[in-house]
Design an enzyme around this catalytic site. Sequence first.
Site, PDB file in Angstrom:
ATOM      1  N   ARG A 119      -2.509 -14.122  -3.084  1.00 38.67           N
ATOM      2  CA  ARG A 119      -2.553 -14.635  -1.474  1.00 38.67           C
ATOM      3  C   ARG A 119      -3.361 -16.007  -1.316  1.00 38.67           C
ATOM      4  O   ARG A 119      -3.077 -16.609  -0.671  1.00 38.67           O
ATOM      5  CB  ARG A 119      -3.254 -13.454  -0.602  1.00 38.67           C
ATOM      6  CG  ARG A 119      -2.796 -12.070  -0.906  1.00 38.67           C
ATOM      7  CD  ARG A 119      -3.256 -11.172   0.328  1.00 38.67           C
ATOM      8  NE  ARG A 119      -2.802  -9.823  -0.161  1.00 38.67           N
ATOM      9  CZ  ARG A 119      -1.430  -9.149   0.217  1.00 38.67           C
ATOM     10  NH1 ARG A 119      -0.785 -10.143   0.526  1.00 38.67           N
ATOM     11  NH2 ARG A 119      -1.376  -8.013  -0.223  1.00 38.67           N
TER      12      ARG A 119
ATOM     13  N   ARG B 256     -12.374 -14.370  -2.666  1.00 43.59           N
ATOM     14  CA  ARG B 256     -11.245 -15.100  -1.915  1.00 43.59           C
ATOM     15  C   ARG B 256     -12.210 -15.929  -0.787  1.00 43.59           C
ATOM     16  O   ARG B 256     -11.741 -16.938  -0.406  1.00 43.59           O
ATOM     17  CB  ARG B 256     -10.651 -14.034  -0.849  1.00 43.59           C
ATOM     18  CG  ARG B 256      -9.692 -13.671  -1.521  1.00 43.59           C
ATOM     19  CD  ARG B 256      -8.602 -12.897  -0.773  1.00 43.59           C
ATOM     20  NE  ARG B 256      -7.363 -12.467  -1.815  1.00 43.59           N
ATOM     21  CZ  ARG B 256      -6.776 -11.119  -1.663  1.00 43.59           C
ATOM     22  NH1 ARG B 256      -6.913 -10.438  -0.781  1.00 43.59           N
ATOM     23  NH2 ARG B 256      -5.857 -10.788  -2.566  1.00 43.59           N
TER      24      ARG B 256
ATOM     25  N   SER C 146       0.781  -1.198   0.202  1.00 39.60           N
ATOM     26  CA  SER C 146       0.017  -0.013   0.047  1.00 39.60           C
ATOM     27  C   SER C 146       1.005   1.243   0.152  1.00 39.60           C
ATOM     28  O   SER C 146       0.764   2.206  -0.782  1.00 39.60           O
ATOM     29  CB  SER C 146      -0.796   0.116   1.226  1.00 39.60           C
ATOM     30  OG  SER C 146      -1.683  -0.983   1.118  1.00 39.60           O
TER      31      SER C 146
ATOM     32  N   LYS D 135     -12.221  -9.181  -4.208  1.00 39.08           N
ATOM     33  CA  LYS D 135     -10.663  -8.980  -4.214  1.00 39.08           C
ATOM     34  C   LYS D 135     -10.055  -9.746  -5.395  1.00 39.08           C
ATOM     35  O   LYS D 135     -10.911  -9.794  -6.456  1.00 39.08           O
ATOM     36  CB  LYS D 135      -9.970  -9.720  -2.892  1.00 39.08           C
ATOM     37  CG  LYS D 135     -10.588  -8.977  -1.709  1.00 39.08           C
ATOM     38  CD  LYS D 135      -9.836  -7.564  -1.501  1.00 39.08           C
ATOM     39  CE  LYS D 135     -10.431  -6.773  -0.325  1.00 39.08           C
ATOM     40  NZ  LYS D 135     -10.163  -5.499  -0.355  1.00 39.08           N
TER      41      LYS D 135
ATOM     42  N   ASP E  39      -6.649  -8.281   4.137  1.00 35.63           N
ATOM     43  CA  ASP E  39      -6.033  -9.179   3.416  1.00 35.63           C
ATOM     44  C   ASP E  39      -5.467 -10.442   3.626  1.00 35.63           C
ATOM     45  O   ASP E  39      -4.895 -11.387   2.932  1.00 35.63           O
ATOM     46  CB  ASP E  39      -4.823  -8.535   2.721  1.00 35.63           C
ATOM     47  CG  ASP E  39      -5.322  -7.417   1.669  1.00 35.63           C
ATOM     48  OD1 ASP E  39      -6.505  -7.411   1.067  1.00 35.63           O
ATOM     49  OD2 ASP E  39      -4.818  -6.211   1.612  1.00 35.63           O
TER      50      ASP E  39
ATOM     51  N   ARG F  21       1.548   3.970  -3.024  1.00 34.51           N
ATOM     52  CA  ARG F  21       1.429   5.716  -2.755  1.00 34.51           C
ATOM     53  C   ARG F  21       2.692   6.456  -2.793  1.00 34.51           C
ATOM     54  O   ARG F  21       2.734   7.764  -3.372  1.00 34.51           O
ATOM     55  CB  ARG F  21       0.868   5.745  -1.322  1.00 34.51           C
ATOM     56  CG  ARG F  21      -0.684   5.401  -1.365  1.00 34.51           C
ATOM     57  CD  ARG F  21      -1.181   4.911   0.116  1.00 34.51           C
ATOM     58  NE  ARG F  21      -2.331   4.763   0.191  1.00 34.51           N
ATOM     59  CZ  ARG F  21      -3.169   3.262  -0.081  1.00 34.51           C
ATOM     60  NH1 ARG F  21      -2.285   2.419  -0.377  1.00 34.51           N
ATOM     61  NH2 ARG F  21      -4.400   3.219   0.171  1.00 34.51           N
TER      62      ARG F  21
HETATM   63  C1  S3P Z   1      -5.541  -1.393  -0.044  1.00 35.41           C
HETATM   64  C2  S3P Z   1      -6.791  -1.588   0.472  1.00 35.41           C
HETATM   65  C3  S3P Z   1      -7.598  -2.723   0.752  1.00 35.41           C
HETATM   66  C4  S3P Z   1      -6.774  -3.912   0.321  1.00 35.41           C
HETATM   67  C5  S3P Z   1      -5.633  -3.897  -0.541  1.00 35.41           C
HETATM   68  C6  S3P Z   1      -4.848  -2.559  -0.538  1.00 35.41           C
HETATM   69  C7  S3P Z   1      -4.741  -0.132  -0.249  1.00 35.41           C
HETATM   70  O1  S3P Z   1      -8.496  -2.818  -0.185  1.00 35.41           O
HETATM   71  O2  S3P Z   1      -7.498  -5.151   0.325  1.00 35.41           O
HETATM   72  O3  S3P Z   1      -4.955  -5.025  -0.871  1.00 35.41           O
HETATM   73  O4  S3P Z   1      -3.920   0.029  -0.389  1.00 35.41           O
HETATM   74  O5  S3P Z   1      -5.517   1.087   0.083  1.00 35.41           O
HETATM   75  P1  S3P Z   1     -10.175  -2.112  -0.076  1.00 35.41           P
HETATM   76  O6  S3P Z   1      -9.801  -0.584   0.302  1.00 35.41           O
HETATM   77  O7  S3P Z   1     -10.784  -2.180  -1.470  1.00 35.41           O
HETATM   78  O8  S3P Z   1     -10.642  -2.880   1.075  1.00 35.41           O
END
Ligand code: S3P
Length: 446
Positions: free
Chosen positions: A403, A358, A29, A354, A327, A33
């Site tokens: 995953r 999942r 994440s 996802k 996750d 970003r």
């Molecule tokens: C993420 C948010 C999550 C997560 C994904 C990464 C992110 O998804 O499942 O692997 O980096 O903002 P959701 O916001 O759809 O729940």
Amino acid sequence: MSLQENMRPATARKSAELSGTVRVPGDKSISHRALMFGGLASGETRVTGLLEGEDVLRTGEAMKAMGARIVRNDREWIIQGTSNGCLLEPDGALDFGNAGTGARLTMGLVGTYDMATRFVGDPSLSKRPMGRVLDPLRQMGVQVLESAPGDRLPIVLRGPKHAAPITYRVPMPSAQVKSAVLLAGLNAAGVTTVVEPVMTRDHTEKMLAGFGANIEIVTDREKARHIRIEGRGRLAGQVIDIPGDPSSAAFPIVAGLIVPGSDIVVENVLMNPTRTGLITTLLDMNADMEIINRRLAGGEEVADLHVRGSELKGVTVPADRAPFMIDEYPVLAVAAAFAEGRTVMEGLEELRVKESDRLSAVANGLKANAVECEEGAASLVVHGRPGGRGIGGGTVETHLDHRIAMSFLVMGLATEKPVSIDDRTMIATSFPEFMDLMGGLGAAIE
Ligand code: S3P
């Protein structure tokens, strides 16, 4: 060549105790970003610890296609941003491969620009709902020029001359939707507000504040967070050191717990409280796991985790913990398969959208390996077999989901019979060094 011919199966076998000290790659994440915000900011951003997985590299390519300069210099990534409001129209489609985060956040980032941007992805991403991001963007004046039925990729967006700031209450617990609206707000004059009734991972808010965005967060009496961002401000390049991804650390951690006699350390794991739900749950399950060397790194708490083989007990995982471990349910289900008694997981509706569905992928994988479980509309109950007695022997369909692939390879390290997966290729999207790292701990996977 068809998808079928590109698939590479793998098999995990009962392993002797795992031992050693490892570091998992950077948080996915934060890595997405870092490239996005660095690519947008004025001046230079330098990043160490970036996850060099396919998903994140696609985000880097998209930012380059819109004018950012991104180069790797030894172990550091150096980004020259365009400045906020100055992204360029890409020549071709932006291809996000398997990555929902890359696609959804970038739709927010450039959707409000007065230019046409085309978003495409692989067959897994093309099945995933994008309406959750398109709805707020439409409210800001963005036109969806093209989309597949049900607001799915391929999608072409065109922003208005001047995007309208909005107040948007996020209808599902989703950091991606929250982030997309905040990023769209960066290019709208005035204040955009996201109301988040259920808190989700907060990397976007924290990192945008670090880049100098004017962002303010207030929590109301109902515990909803109101995140206000001022558009058109200046973002300034940063130096970012990305800690290890707790969602990747989950695999060696659960492996260390279920393989008897194991003793491993996973170093430098991000301990942001919006990401530690699995650790809380495993401790509830009687995991022999110590959190050591807690420290601050780049504004985030990190720690090392010392894990030993454990006799796990089944628990009920509260639904309100789901956003903090969303996750990690596939690998938690694997831990539950070795626990004494039942493990009940609730509040899992988001698992259906996802990289694969999942919930059913996990339930089917467990059943294929003789683990008793019940799949509900938004719940999963797993009946454990301590010691892995009588379980394994199946092949799991991974449905292009990294995953699912890694979770079931971890499971096969402690089941009586080997566990196979139909395809290991997707592991490269988030954890390219998974096979080598697990092999180094003594895991028998081939
Ligand atoms: C993420 C948010 C999550 C997560 C994904 C990464 C992110 O998804 O499942 O692997 O980096 O903002 P959701 O916001 O759809 O729940």
